[in-house]
Design an enzyme around this catalytic site. Structure first.
Site, mmCIF file in Angstrom:
data_model
loop_
_atom_site.group_PDB
_atom_site.id
_atom_site.type_symbol
_atom_site.label_atom_id
_atom_site.label_comp_id
_atom_site.label_asym_id
_atom_site.label_seq_id
_atom_site.Cartn_x
_atom_site.Cartn_y
_atom_site.Cartn_z
ATOM 1 N N SER A 13 -2.298 58.818 35.456
ATOM 2 C CA SER A 13 -2.764 59.277 34.142
ATOM 3 C C SER A 13 -1.624 59.334 33.119
ATOM 4 C CB SER A 13 -3.473 60.628 34.241
ATOM 5 O OG SER A 13 -2.566 61.666 34.523
ATOM 6 N N ASN A 104 11.927 60.474 34.321
ATOM 7 C CA ASN A 104 10.921 61.030 35.241
ATOM 8 C C ASN A 104 10.225 62.182 34.533
ATOM 9 O OD1 ASN A 104 9.574 61.546 37.758
ATOM 10 N ND2 ASN A 104 10.945 63.282 38.084
ATOM 11 N N HIS A 106 8.320 65.790 35.581
ATOM 12 C CA HIS A 106 8.124 66.716 36.700
ATOM 13 C C HIS A 106 7.295 67.893 36.205
ATOM 14 C CE1 HIS A 106 8.972 68.592 40.527
ATOM 15 N NE2 HIS A 106 9.234 69.709 39.870
HETATM 16 C C1 GAR Z 1 1.970 64.507 37.380
HETATM 17 O O1 GAR Z 1 1.579 65.847 37.253
HETATM 18 C C2 GAR Z 1 3.477 64.402 37.473
HETATM 19 O O2 GAR Z 1 4.155 65.339 36.684
HETATM 20 C C3 GAR Z 1 3.715 64.670 38.930
HETATM 21 O O3 GAR Z 1 2.670 64.011 39.597
HETATM 22 C C4 GAR Z 1 1.532 63.937 38.732
HETATM 23 C C5 GAR Z 1 1.130 62.490 38.633
HETATM 24 O O4 GAR Z 1 -0.082 62.346 37.945
HETATM 25 N N1 GAR Z 1 4.991 64.198 39.337
HETATM 26 C C6 GAR Z 1 5.732 64.776 40.282
HETATM 27 O O5 GAR Z 1 5.360 65.747 40.915
HETATM 28 C C7 GAR Z 1 7.085 64.112 40.529
HETATM 29 N N2 GAR Z 1 7.972 65.000 41.196
HETATM 30 P P1 GAR Z 1 -0.501 60.946 37.332
HETATM 31 O O6 GAR Z 1 -0.406 59.923 38.461
HETATM 32 O O7 GAR Z 1 -1.928 61.142 36.917
HETATM 33 O O8 GAR Z 1 0.430 60.625 36.194
#
Ligand code: GAR
Length: 197
Positions: A13, A104, A106
């Site tokens: 997303s 990145n 987080h």
């Molecule tokens: C997001 O909330 C991102 O911040 C997190 O994973 C999710 C991915 O959602 N990332 C981490 O935890 C990295 N350490 P998405 O695939 O819908 O963008």
């Protein structure tokens, strides 16, 4: 035009928010996943964006995977690599190769709660605010110079799912803006601090 390569592991997303932002001066050169079943791949392909898979399960070592991943990324000549829900621990060689050109996001207010289960941990600690952080990637997991942070309130009856949804909403605003700032040359790293120039 700056070439942007986005790495995902799942739904993507944040990748979608960055693509949809149509950032001036940025071209999404490719979306790459370490998981062949990542839902975001189909979304990107349907929009005519090049996609690729480097499946970590096909490699016996972290170094071998990271080298293959870097080869794939570099075939798109990236000016910027964007980790968007890319759930892999990266080797120091890999992070060094992309120093100053890899971001990145987080889902916590770093340096609080690096790693997994950030929302559960923030609630368990009784935090009144939570949020997300965009940072340049360094060898240390979920560290590196902070580009931007977004903050939300933690309600008294908050659970991990509701907090994750609240934070994700601001991730989708924060990350495209950070990418736009990078692409426009507005981000300067001074030591551990990022300043807007
Ligand atoms: C997001 O909330 C991102 O911040 C997190 O994973 C999710 C991915 O959602 N990332 C981490 O935890 C990295 N350490 P998405 O695939 O819908 O963008």
């Amino acid at each position: 035009m700056k070439n942007v390569v986005i790495l995902i592991s799942g739904r993507g997303s944040n990748m979608q928010a960055i693509v949809d932002a149509q950032i001036s001066g940025a071209q999404i050169a490719a979306v790459i996943s370490n998981r062949p079943d990542a839902a975001g791949l189909a979304w990107a392909a349907a929009r005519g964006i090049a996609t690729a898979v480097v499946d970590h399960k096909a490699f016996s070592s972290r170094e071998g995977f990271d080298q293959a991943l870097a080869d794939c990324i570099d075939s798109y000549q990236p000016d910027l690599v964007v980790l968007a829900g890319f759930m892999r621990i990266l080797t120091p060689e890999f992070t060094r190769h992309y120093e100053g050109r890899m971001l990145n996001i987080h889902p916590s207010l770093l340096p609080a709660f690096p790693g997994l289960h950030t929302h559960e941990r923030a609630i368990a600690e009784g935090c009144k605010v939570a949020g997300c952080t965009v940072h340049f990637v360094t060898a240390e997991l979920d560290h590196g110079p902070i580009v931007a942070q977004g903050v939300v309130n933690v309600a008294d009856d908050e659970d991990a799912d509701s907090l994750a949804a609240k934070v994700l909403k601001i991730e989708h605003q924060l990350y495209p803006q950070a990418v736009a700032d990078f692409v426009a040359g507005r981000l300067q790293i001074r030591g551990n601090r990022v300043v807007m120039v």
